[in-house]
Each structure stands twice: as C-alpha cells, then as structure tokens.
Motif scaffolding. Structure first.
Motif, mmCIF file in Angstrom:
data_model
loop_
_atom_site.group_PDB
_atom_site.id
_atom_site.type_symbol
_atom_site.label_atom_id
_atom_site.label_comp_id
_atom_site.label_asym_id
_atom_site.label_seq_id
_atom_site.Cartn_x
_atom_site.Cartn_y
_atom_site.Cartn_z
ATOM 1 N N GLN A 1 0.779 -1.060 -0.136
ATOM 2 C CA GLN A 1 -0.014 -0.243 0.073
ATOM 3 C C GLN A 1 0.913 1.295 0.111
ATOM 4 N N ASP A 2 1.987 1.218 0.508
ATOM 5 C CA ASP A 2 2.703 2.393 0.615
ATOM 6 C C ASP A 2 3.388 2.717 -0.221
ATOM 7 N N ARG A 3 3.882 1.490 -1.300
ATOM 8 C CA ARG A 3 4.642 1.851 -2.622
ATOM 9 C C ARG A 3 3.797 2.349 -3.443
ATOM 10 N N ALA A 4 2.226 1.801 -3.453
ATOM 11 C CA ALA A 4 1.273 2.308 -4.325
ATOM 12 C C ALA A 4 0.957 3.823 -4.091
ATOM 13 N N ALA A 5 1.015 4.125 -2.776
ATOM 14 C CA ALA A 5 0.446 5.512 -2.442
ATOM 15 C C ALA A 5 1.872 6.474 -2.963
ATOM 16 N N ARG A 6 3.124 6.098 -2.882
ATOM 17 C CA ARG A 6 4.446 7.031 -3.505
ATOM 18 C C ARG A 6 4.047 6.936 -5.024
ATOM 19 N N ASP A 7 3.768 6.077 -5.679
ATOM 20 C CA ASP A 7 3.545 5.913 -7.087
ATOM 21 C C ASP A 7 2.547 6.917 -7.455
ATOM 22 N N LEU A 8 1.274 6.609 -6.877
ATOM 23 C CA LEU A 8 0.352 7.384 -7.252
ATOM 24 C C LEU A 8 0.386 8.877 -6.913
ATOM 25 N N TRP B 1 -4.449 13.380 -15.991
ATOM 26 C CA TRP B 1 -4.586 11.992 -15.134
ATOM 27 C C TRP B 1 -5.116 12.615 -13.608
ATOM 28 N N ARG B 2 -4.605 13.775 -13.162
ATOM 29 C CA ARG B 2 -4.994 14.398 -11.949
ATOM 30 C C ARG B 2 -6.525 14.798 -11.903
ATOM 31 N N THR B 3 -6.906 15.295 -13.165
ATOM 32 C CA THR B 3 -8.194 15.746 -13.376
ATOM 33 C C THR B 3 -9.230 14.639 -13.379
ATOM 34 N N SER B 4 -8.842 13.644 -14.071
ATOM 35 C CA SER B 4 -9.687 12.447 -14.216
ATOM 36 C C SER B 4 -9.910 11.771 -13.190
ATOM 37 N N LEU B 5 -8.808 11.795 -12.260
ATOM 38 C CA LEU B 5 -8.979 10.875 -10.873
ATOM 39 C C LEU B 5 -9.658 11.698 -9.709
ATOM 40 N N ARG B 6 -9.641 13.128 -10.090
ATOM 41 C CA ARG B 6 -10.440 13.642 -8.998
ATOM 42 C C ARG B 6 -12.066 13.878 -9.452
ATOM 43 N N ALA B 7 -12.172 13.789 -10.580
ATOM 44 C CA ALA B 7 -13.555 13.457 -11.186
ATOM 45 C C ALA B 7 -14.105 12.255 -10.488
ATOM 46 N N THR C 1 -16.916 4.107 -1.007
ATOM 47 C CA THR C 1 -16.638 2.858 -1.952
ATOM 48 C C THR C 1 -15.126 3.214 -2.483
ATOM 49 N N GLY C 2 -14.954 4.370 -2.823
ATOM 50 C CA GLY C 2 -13.617 4.488 -3.649
ATOM 51 C C GLY C 2 -13.437 4.374 -4.953
ATOM 52 N N VAL C 3 -12.129 4.402 -5.546
ATOM 53 C CA VAL C 3 -11.958 4.196 -7.119
ATOM 54 C C VAL C 3 -10.997 3.024 -7.203
ATOM 55 N N PRO C 4 -11.461 2.097 -8.047
ATOM 56 C CA PRO C 4 -10.557 0.913 -8.229
ATOM 57 C C PRO C 4 -9.462 1.426 -9.243
ATOM 58 N N VAL C 5 -8.369 1.857 -8.597
ATOM 59 C CA VAL C 5 -7.337 2.669 -9.055
ATOM 60 C C VAL C 5 -6.479 1.681 -10.196
ATOM 61 N N THR C 6 -6.154 0.528 -9.897
ATOM 62 C CA THR C 6 -5.304 -0.104 -10.798
ATOM 63 C C THR C 6 -5.955 -0.325 -12.128
ATOM 64 N N GLU C 7 -7.376 -0.370 -11.860
ATOM 65 C CA GLU C 7 -8.076 -0.689 -13.606
ATOM 66 C C GLU C 7 -8.260 0.717 -14.215
ATOM 67 N N ARG C 8 -8.023 1.707 -13.521
ATOM 68 C CA ARG C 8 -8.100 3.036 -14.249
ATOM 69 C C ARG C 8 -6.753 3.565 -14.758
ATOM 70 N N ALA C 9 -5.672 3.008 -14.141
ATOM 71 C CA ALA C 9 -4.196 3.144 -14.379
ATOM 72 C C ALA C 9 -3.739 3.059 -15.855
ATOM 73 N N THR C 10 -2.737 3.614 -16.175
ATOM 74 C CA THR C 10 -2.154 3.146 -17.692
ATOM 75 C C THR C 10 -0.979 3.085 -17.619
ATOM 76 N N GLY C 11 -0.019 2.269 -18.512
ATOM 77 C CA GLY C 11 1.306 2.460 -18.560
ATOM 78 C C GLY C 11 2.016 1.814 -17.492
ATOM 79 N N ARG D 1 3.008 -1.199 -11.837
ATOM 80 C CA ARG D 1 3.460 -1.147 -10.447
ATOM 81 C C ARG D 1 2.213 -1.447 -9.554
ATOM 82 N N LEU D 2 1.064 -0.684 -9.817
ATOM 83 C CA LEU D 2 -0.007 -1.015 -9.143
ATOM 84 C C LEU D 2 -0.550 -2.250 -9.181
#
Length: 401
Positions: free
Chosen positions: A63-70, A79-85, A94-104, A109-110
């Motif tokens: 989780q800490d690695r993911a936090a730093r990468d994000l 990406w910042r705007t998309s994630l904020r929305a 509920t939160g956002v399934p962030v691995t599924e939204r990320a790219t590249g 890493r996620l």
C-alpha cells in the motif's frame, strides 16, 4: 486496536517441555569424550516472523509503494483531473478501483502491489480468474471535498493496518513525505490507498469455507442410516428449516483513525454438525460499516438444520485489510479438530479465539465480540460477552417452495 481476551498457553507449554526433554536426552547420548575438541556452537537460526506479522508487513509495504507511485503520478494534469472527478463521484467510502483506471508504467506497478496483497492475504491471484484488483483510492474525509473540488492537488497516504498509529505519512506529487495527525483529518485533501475490504472479505470467506471443508469442519448432510433424531430433522427439513434471524445489530464506537475508513464485519458461527463433527459457518455482514449505528438487516445468522444440538456460538470479527484467510482457517481447524462430540453442547468460542496467534491481535483480524449458547428459540436483545456488540434476534422459519 481492541483489547484482546485472555489467552491460554497450557498445551503449548507442555509441548515445549516435552521437546526440551527429548533434545536433552539426545544430547547426552551423543556427548563427546572429555579429551575431544569441542566443536564450535552453531549460530542460532533466526526465528521466523509470525504469519500474521508477515502478512501485515507485506500488505502495508504494498500500500505504501502504491501511495508513493500515485502521488508522483499526480504531476500529470490530465490524469489528476480524471482521478479527481472519479473520486468525487464515487459514493461514500466505496473509492475508485485505481489499478483498473491506471495506464502504462503506473498500472504495472499497481498490479504488482495488487498481486503482493492477494498473496499475503491467502487469496487467489489478483489477475485472471482470481480475486481481481483489491487496491482502491478514496478521499480521506468528507471535509476534504471542497478543497479537492477547488483543484488543490491532493497528497496520497496508505491506510496501513495499525489502529493505534498516532501519525499518518502522506506523499505529495514531488515525492516528499508529510506526517499528519492520525486522529484529526487535515484541511489538505488526502487520497487514501487501501484495500477494497468488501471484495477481499467475500473472497476470503470463500477461502475459509473451502479450507474448513478440506479439514472436515463442514458438516455432512444427514443420511438414511442416521439416528432417529437426525432422521426427524431431515424429514422436517423437506418442508423448510428453522433459522435465527438478526433484526438489528449495533457496535460501540472503536475510535479508529480517519485514514482507516470503514471496516468489514463477519461472524463465525460454530457448533456440532449433523455428523457429530465441529462445524464453522462464516457469515458476511457487509452492511455493518460504522460503529455507533444501529442496522436492521433481517439477515439469517444460524441455519439450525445444519446443527445437531439446539445451541451454537458466534464470534464476530473485523477485517482491517491484512488478514491471511488461509492461515486463519488452518489455525481454527487445528484448534477445533481436537474437540469431539460428547453428547452435549460444548462452547467453542474460546477455542476459536485461542487458535489465533498473538500477533494477530495487535490489529488484524480484530475480535469484536462473541455470543455463547444461541438457541433456536433465542429472541430479543442479546448483549455480547465483551459488551461491544448488541444483537436483536428472533426465530424465523424458511418455508420450502
């Protein structure tokens, strides 16, 4: 962090003494002569880390690695705007399934962090036909919504697994670390990386059921050669079966840090099955998000057609993110397989609690409360043995179609 019950260590102490005696006898039998040059004593082998501690450390690290990468990824304005929305749109915690939204590279890493978490929790692989992505991203507190909506670039923190933590480490988009008060939500908006505990608990309880079944703790169905009492139960089951239904449930406030979010509750119902063997039935309670709130689920807790006696026990637990379900099931099975049917009800709560290693009590899985001697006729309000939970129950007959 909740206080733990008294743990018994008698059997372990006896086993240790027996092993010590056998070791001493072997050493005497192989003693060298007085004139022999003594061999240098071998270096002691490092003690293995406790299973619970290992799982917790792996999950927290991922989780800490993911936090730093994000956090670093938020330098990208699009990406910042998309994630904020997406975060503002996500309902509640509920939160956002962030691995599924990320790219590249970020997605790679996620995904690696997801796999580490699934393995540490004893769950099927987080890819393919397994559990799926467990990482999610949510806003730390509702009070942060205004600043996030105004375009303030958020920091990112990992939820972690320590209820007693006084500080939370959050990372900004430059990779710098900031220490925050764990009990008071900051004005600065903070994304929290944690685990989708609803998904993890559903998959985890499935693992528990399978492991307990493999260990013989899932009761066999009554057969035609069963005793007359069991046959009567089987005949009555053709028209339906009696259950205990939860009409309301409430837990006391546990004062968890703001960064932890909602936890998931489950209950282990135990008793002797129709085949006379100990049986454990996990019951998921996904609606029980917040302490200090009364829920009215009308949920079936006990299916009495599964049990030989008119008494059963219930142990309520909390999933905080780093439970290793495979090891949990093995520990419970090891303890309960030593208990045999003596022709009468035997309380099983203490055996279940004693089965869990000491380090699991530091935070995860948390012991919430327990109820002894639930009966088919039980009705009304029942206080838990710890005084932390209150159940209101009633008998309920499930009619066959």
């Amino acid at each position: 962090m909740r206080p733990r019950p008294t743990r018994r260590r008698g059997p372990l102490t006896a086993t240790a003494a027996t092993l010590a005696a056998l070791t001493a006898a072997a050493a005497l039998g192989a003693a060298p002569s007085a004139s022999a040059t003594p061999a240098p004593a071998p270096a002691p082998a490092p003690a293995p880390a406790p299973v619970g501690a290992t799982a917790r450390a792996t999950v927290d690290s991922a989780q800490d690695r993911a936090a730093r990468d994000l956090a670093r990824s938020l330098k990208d304005a699009s990406w910042r705007t998309s994630l904020r929305a997406a975060t503002l749109k996500a309902p509640g915690a509920t939160g956002v399934p962030v691995t599924e939204r990320a790219t590249g590279a970020l997605k790679t890493r996620l995904a690696a962090a997801d796999r580490d978490i699934a393995e540490a929790k004893g769950l099927p692989a987080a890819t393919g036909t397994g559990t799926g992505s467990l990482l999610r991203l949510r806003l730390g507190a509702p009070s942060m919504r205004a600043a996030l909506s105004a375009g303030v670039t958020p920091w990112v923190a990992a939820a972690g697994s320590d209820d007693s933590a006084r500080t939370v480490t959050a990372y900004d988009s430059q990779g710098r670390a900031h220490e925050l008060d764990a009990r008071v939500a900051p004005a600065q908006p903070v994304y929290v990386v944690d685990i989708d505990t609803t998904k993890a608990l559903a998959a985890g309880l499935d693992v528990v059921r399978k492991e307990l079944a493999k260990a013989g703790l899932a009761s066999a169905a009554p057969t035609a050669s069963a005793t007359s009492a069991t046959s009567a139960n089987a005949l009555s089951a053709t028209a339906g079966f009696w259950t205990t239904k939860i009409t309301s449930v409430r837990l006391n406030d546990d004062q968890e840090p703001w960064v932890k979010g909602d936890a998931e509750i489950y209950t282990l119902v135990s008793g002797f099955g129709q085949d006379g063997k100990v049986r454990v039935d996990p019951v998921d309670m996904p609606y029980l998000d917040s302490d200090g709130t009364t829920y009215r689920p009308n949920q079936i807790l006990v299916n009495w057609s599964n049990y030989k006696y008119d008494l059963a026990d219930a142990v309520m637990m909390e999933e905080d993110g780093s439970t290793n379900y495979r090891e949990l099931a093995k520990a419970i099975a090891t303890a309960l397989l030593t208990i045999t049917d003596q022709g009468a009800y035997v309380p099983l709560v203490n055996a279940i609690l004693d089965a869990m290693p000491d380090d699991w009590w530091t935070d995860d899985p948390d012991y919430v409360d327990s109820w002894y001697t639930l009966a088919r006729q039980s009705t009304g309000t029942l206080q838990g043995a710890r005084g932390n939970g209150t159940l209101t129950v009633e008998p309920y007959f499930v009619q066959q179609f």
